[in-house]
Design a protein around this motif. Structure first.
Motif, PDB file in Angstrom:
ATOM      1  N   LEU A   1      19.980   4.095 -10.512  1.00 37.14           N
ATOM      2  CA  LEU A   1      19.167   5.250 -10.914  1.00 37.14           C
ATOM      3  C   LEU A   1      19.725   5.906 -12.177  1.00 37.14           C
ATOM      4  CD1 LEU A   1      18.384   6.834  -7.421  1.00 37.14           C
ATOM      5  CD2 LEU A   1      16.809   5.627  -8.934  1.00 37.14           C
ATOM      6  N   ARG A   2      21.044   5.934 -12.329  1.00 43.93           N
ATOM      7  CA  ARG A   2      21.616   6.478 -13.562  1.00 43.93           C
ATOM      8  C   ARG A   2      21.206   5.639 -14.770  1.00 43.93           C
ATOM      9  NH1 ARG A   2      26.155   7.296 -10.205  1.00 43.93           N
ATOM     10  NH2 ARG A   2      27.153   5.401 -11.002  1.00 43.93           N
ATOM     11  N   ALA A   3      21.108   4.330 -14.571  1.00 40.47           N
ATOM     12  CA  ALA A   3      20.708   3.441 -15.668  1.00 40.47           C
ATOM     13  C   ALA A   3      19.277   3.709 -16.115  1.00 40.47           C
ATOM     14  CB  ALA A   3      20.867   1.981 -15.249  1.00 40.47           C
ATOM     15  N   VAL A   4      18.427   4.187 -15.194  1.00 43.43           N
ATOM     16  CA  VAL A   4      17.041   4.506 -15.548  1.00 43.43           C
ATOM     17  C   VAL A   4      17.014   5.574 -16.633  1.00 43.43           C
ATOM     18  CG1 VAL A   4      14.850   5.423 -14.713  1.00 43.43           C
ATOM     19  CG2 VAL A   4      16.161   3.852 -13.277  1.00 43.43           C
ATOM     20  N   ASP A   5      17.747   6.657 -16.405  1.00 48.98           N
ATOM     21  CA  ASP A   5      17.772   7.750 -17.387  1.00 48.98           C
ATOM     22  C   ASP A   5      18.504   7.337 -18.663  1.00 48.98           C
ATOM     23  OD1 ASP A   5      16.405   9.461 -15.681  1.00 48.98           O
ATOM     24  OD2 ASP A   5      18.243  10.193 -14.743  1.00 48.98           O
ATOM     25  N   ARG A   6      19.588   6.586 -18.499  1.00 48.77           N
ATOM     26  CA  ARG A   6      20.407   6.235 -19.656  1.00 48.77           C
ATOM     27  C   ARG A   6      19.672   5.304 -20.623  1.00 48.77           C
ATOM     28  NH1 ARG A   6      24.340   4.839 -16.936  1.00 48.77           N
ATOM     29  NH2 ARG A   6      24.060   2.581 -16.925  1.00 48.77           N
ATOM     30  N   THR A   7      18.800   4.472 -20.103  1.00 49.31           N
ATOM     31  CA  THR A   7      18.133   3.478 -20.952  1.00 49.31           C
ATOM     32  C   THR A   7      16.691   3.822 -21.276  1.00 49.31           C
ATOM     33  OG1 THR A   7      17.431   2.159 -19.030  1.00 49.31           O
ATOM     34  CG2 THR A   7      19.586   1.639 -19.995  1.00 49.31           C
ATOM     35  N   ARG A   8      16.212   4.992 -20.805  1.00 48.32           N
ATOM     36  CA  ARG A   8      14.787   5.307 -20.977  1.00 48.32           C
ATOM     37  C   ARG A   8      14.358   5.261 -22.437  1.00 48.32           C
ATOM     38  NH1 ARG A   8      11.774   9.477 -22.322  1.00 48.32           N
ATOM     39  NH2 ARG A   8      13.582  10.857 -22.513  1.00 48.32           N
ATOM     40  N   ALA A   9      15.166   5.854 -23.324  1.00 46.35           N
ATOM     41  CA  ALA A   9      14.790   5.867 -24.740  1.00 46.35           C
ATOM     42  C   ALA A   9      14.697   4.455 -25.301  1.00 46.35           C
ATOM     43  CB  ALA A   9      15.801   6.688 -25.535  1.00 46.35           C
ATOM     44  N   TRP A  10      15.584   3.555 -24.846  1.00 42.46           N
ATOM     45  CA  TRP A  10      15.536   2.175 -25.326  1.00 42.46           C
ATOM     46  C   TRP A  10      14.320   1.436 -24.783  1.00 42.46           C
ATOM     47  CZ3 TRP A  10      18.386   1.071 -29.283  1.00 42.46           C
ATOM     48  CH2 TRP A  10      19.626   1.676 -29.471  1.00 42.46           C
ATOM     49  N   ARG A  11      13.995   1.699 -23.498  1.00 38.60           N
ATOM     50  CA  ARG A  11      12.901   0.968 -22.856  1.00 38.60           C
ATOM     51  C   ARG A  11      11.532   1.473 -23.289  1.00 38.60           C
ATOM     52  NH1 ARG A  11      12.414   2.273 -18.096  1.00 38.60           N
ATOM     53  NH2 ARG A  11      14.063   3.822 -17.872  1.00 38.60           N
ATOM     54  N   GLU A  12      11.396   2.789 -23.397  1.00 39.57           N
ATOM     55  CA  GLU A  12      10.083   3.392 -23.599  1.00 39.57           C
ATOM     56  C   GLU A  12       9.908   4.002 -24.983  1.00 39.57           C
ATOM     57  OE1 GLU A  12       9.605   6.275 -20.545  1.00 39.57           O
ATOM     58  OE2 GLU A  12      10.122   4.889 -18.926  1.00 39.57           O
TER      59      GLU A  12
ATOM     60  N   LEU B   1      20.097   9.691 -28.491  1.00 39.02           N
ATOM     61  CA  LEU B   1      20.930   8.757 -27.717  1.00 39.02           C
ATOM     62  C   LEU B   1      22.242   9.379 -27.259  1.00 39.02           C
ATOM     63  CD1 LEU B   1      20.475   5.474 -29.792  1.00 39.02           C
ATOM     64  CD2 LEU B   1      19.353   6.109 -27.648  1.00 39.02           C
ATOM     65  N   LYS B   2      22.344  10.697 -27.286  1.00 35.30           N
ATOM     66  CA  LYS B   2      23.634  11.344 -27.020  1.00 35.30           C
ATOM     67  C   LYS B   2      24.181  11.011 -25.637  1.00 35.30           C
ATOM     68  CE  LYS B   2      21.453  15.689 -25.552  1.00 35.30           C
ATOM     69  NZ  LYS B   2      21.336  17.145 -25.791  1.00 35.30           N
ATOM     70  N   ASP B   3      23.319  10.795 -24.645  1.00 38.57           N
ATOM     71  CA  ASP B   3      23.775  10.463 -23.293  1.00 38.57           C
ATOM     72  C   ASP B   3      23.514   9.004 -22.935  1.00 38.57           C
ATOM     73  OD1 ASP B   3      24.548  13.129 -22.792  1.00 38.57           O
ATOM     74  OD2 ASP B   3      22.471  13.652 -22.309  1.00 38.57           O
ATOM     75  N   ALA B   4      23.046   8.236 -23.918  1.00 39.40           N
ATOM     76  CA  ALA B   4      22.655   6.856 -23.615  1.00 39.40           C
ATOM     77  C   ALA B   4      23.622   5.833 -24.187  1.00 39.40           C
ATOM     78  CB  ALA B   4      21.238   6.596 -24.146  1.00 39.40           C
ATOM     79  N   GLY B   5      23.930   5.962 -25.460  1.00 43.06           N
ATOM     80  CA  GLY B   5      24.756   4.948 -26.102  1.00 43.06           C
ATOM     81  C   GLY B   5      24.005   3.641 -26.253  1.00 43.06           C
TER      82      GLY B   5
ATOM     83  N   ASP C   1      23.741  -6.858 -20.279  1.00 40.12           N
ATOM     84  CA  ASP C   1      23.470  -7.308 -18.909  1.00 40.12           C
ATOM     85  C   ASP C   1      23.130  -6.138 -17.975  1.00 40.12           C
ATOM     86  OD1 ASP C   1      24.039 -10.012 -19.553  1.00 40.12           O
ATOM     87  OD2 ASP C   1      26.189  -9.594 -19.381  1.00 40.12           O
ATOM     88  N   GLU C   2      22.775  -4.983 -18.551  1.00 35.85           N
ATOM     89  CA  GLU C   2      22.522  -3.808 -17.724  1.00 35.85           C
ATOM     90  C   GLU C   2      21.200  -3.922 -16.980  1.00 35.85           C
ATOM     91  OE1 GLU C   2      23.272   0.890 -17.861  1.00 35.85           O
ATOM     92  OE2 GLU C   2      22.748  -0.061 -19.762  1.00 35.85           O
ATOM     93  N   LEU C   3      21.239  -3.529 -15.710  1.00 34.30           N
ATOM     94  CA  LEU C   3      20.028  -3.490 -14.906  1.00 34.30           C
ATOM     95  C   LEU C   3      19.411  -2.103 -15.037  1.00 34.30           C
ATOM     96  CD1 LEU C   3      20.858  -5.334 -11.543  1.00 34.30           C
ATOM     97  CD2 LEU C   3      19.077  -5.909 -13.190  1.00 34.30           C
ATOM     98  N   ALA C   4      18.200  -2.046 -15.547  1.00 28.02           N
ATOM     99  CA  ALA C   4      17.524  -0.764 -15.763  1.00 28.02           C
ATOM    100  C   ALA C   4      16.159  -0.800 -15.081  1.00 28.02           C
ATOM    101  CB  ALA C   4      17.376  -0.489 -17.257  1.00 28.02           C
ATOM    102  N   PRO C   5      16.049  -0.301 -13.859  1.00 28.95           N
ATOM    103  CA  PRO C   5      14.754  -0.288 -13.167  1.00 28.95           C
ATOM    104  C   PRO C   5      13.720   0.522 -13.940  1.00 28.95           C
ATOM    105  CG  PRO C   5      16.550   0.196 -11.641  1.00 28.95           C
ATOM    106  CD  PRO C   5      17.130   0.241 -13.027  1.00 28.95           C
TER     107      PRO C   5
END
Length: 463
Positions: free
Chosen positions: A213-224, A384-388, A393-397
């Motif tokens: 679930l943390r990966a969802v928020d961390r990668t949202r900007a990259w995914r969407e 990207l301040k909280d994403a990096g 290989d990150e799993l991002a639901p």
């Protein structure tokens, strides 16, 4: 709506994007795919007897009267080792809309029906060629806004998320088995699972769910992608700044206030990060109903934005309307931009009131381009301040999968509380079963038809 009762239909569709192109593909899948291809295809090689699997055959597609429609390359992929798990034929045609339409119509005339949205991938899922998380990853690959988003989708397309969920379910099923022993053989001297060990195992599973679930928020900007909104007074230079960042004239720029009456939105790629840049109506009091509606839309965009660029004319003191907009936004979500640095009257002190509110300030000239590289870099860094940078290989639901994980986590949280309170094992086992069933919704072992239709309706026709 996708209907399992029509699973034996042979379906066909154009599998390439609409418009004119060098190559366009007609895909046919189902029990009659090869028969339809034989009826459509006239080989150029006189020695041709039948399609060889996974080979390209050159020839012509002909209509019912034997007239040539197009010269094509035809490939046949027998099931179950095909994308859908069925016999699949792909006709590589010229990419004109008229050509593809004519070839598709002939396939339909020979017994295929037009595929529905996502039906090829739906059949792949139903035939066990992929689980539901992989099917969703197909759509994410197609719609990936950047290379980073593409890599995140590829990780799920490989089946890694499905395997992760299967591992979590297996651990919970193991707990269920141990609870069943304790319930079925209460008088036997067996080494049963203690409540403390049950809670430890459940919390370990919850920890892995929390990481997903943390990966969802961390990668949202990259995914969407992210939304950055330009806000400020009329004639502060918002439209000029938008054009400068885009590198082309997208917004109309004039000296007349109120030129932008609603908002404009364009996509900006900042070193692999996709940003939707929105230029809103200039802030001012107005009796114009259309402009007032545009100002309301602008405020709504600011509320939804990942970053608000509060633009000021650096040649004059900041006005009350801009200060109000800045206070509404706050420095955590706002970046002050002091424009018109090329003019003689420019003074960085004019931005001091926003600095006093805690805003970071960047000075630029939308006209000459001075400071734009710095601004672009800061926009990217702030979003990207909280994403990096995402791990390859990150799993991002996705959002649906995240909702399922959160529901399973709530069930496990209640389970741990019940175990701590001494609730009987047979009742705890019911909670474990519920959590396992919820998790199975990610991979599709248990999925309602309305969920499947919602997912596959987001696909294009040819996928």
């Amino acid at each position: 709506m996708l209907d399992p009762r029509h699973a034996q239909d042979t379906i066909a569709a154009i599998a390439t994007p609409p418009g004119d192109g060098g190559v366009g593909i007609i895909r046919i899948s189902g029990p009659r795919a090869r028969d339809i291809a034989r009826a459509l295809f006239r080989p150029a090689n006189a020695a041709f007897t039948d399609f060889k699997p996974y080979r390209l055959h050159y020839g012509h597609v002909v209509d019912a009267n034997g007239a040539d429609l197009d010269d094509v390359l035809c490939a046949c992929m027998p099931g179950p080792n095909s994308y859908t798990g069925e016999d699949v034929v792909e006709l590589n045609c010229h990419g004109g809309r008229a050509v593809l339409g004519a070839v598709l119509q002939e396939a339909l005339n020979r017994g295929a029906r037009l595929a529905e949205r996502g039906e090829f991938t739906y059949r792949a899922f139903m035939n066990g060629r992929m689980d539901l998380s992989q099917a969703e990853a197909v759509a994410e690959m197609i719609h990936a806004p950047t290379k980073a988003a593409m890599h995140l989708a590829q990780v799920k397309l490989s089946g890694l998320l499905g395997r992760k969920i299967a591992d979590l379910r297996a651990r919970l099923e193991g707990l269920r088995a141990q609870l069943a022993v304790a319930v079925d053989f209460p008088d036997e001297e067996l080494e049963c699972l203690s409540p403390e060990e049950l809670i430890r195992t459940v919390e370990a599973v919850r920890g892995e769910i929390a990481a997903l679930l943390r990966a969802v928020d961390r990668t949202r900007a990259w995914r969407e992608g992210a939304l950055a909104v330009l806000a400020g007074r009329v004639n502060a230079g918002k439209s000029s700044l938008m054009n400068a960042l885009l590198g082309r004239n997208r917004a109309i720029v004039t000296d007349q206030p109120g030129t932008t009456r609603d908002y404009l939105e364009e996509t900006l790629n900042l070193d692999g990060l996709s940003i939707r840049l929105a230029d809103t109506a200039g802030i001012r009091a107005t009796d114009d109903a259309v402009e007032a509606a545009g100002l309301t839309m602008g405020r709504e965009l600011m509320d939804r934005a990942d970053l608000v660029l509060v633009l000021m004319d650096g040649t004059v003191p900041v006005d009350d309307d801009t200060l109000d907009a800045a206070r509404r936004t706050g420095p955590d979500k706002g970046l002050a931009v002091l424009n018109k640095a090329d003019l003689d009257g420019f003074d960085e002190a004019n931005g001091a009131p926003l600095a006093a509110l805690g805003f970071e300030t960047v000075a630029v000239s939308a006209k000459t381009g001075a400071g734009l590289d710095t601004l672009a870099a800061r926009i990217r860094e702030r979003i990207l301040k909280d994403a990096g940078q995402p791990d390859p290989d990150e799993l991002a639901p996705n959002a649906r999968q995240a909702a399922v994980l959160a529901e399973a986590d709530r069930e496990l949280d209640d389970l741990a509380a019940d175990a701590d309170a001494g609730i009987p094992y047979d009742l705890l086992s019911v909670r474990l079963e519920t959590a396992c069933d919820v998790l199975s919704g990610i991979t599709g072992e248990i999925a309602a038809n309305d969920v499947l239709n919602t997912i596959f309706d987001s696909f294009c026709i040819g996928k």
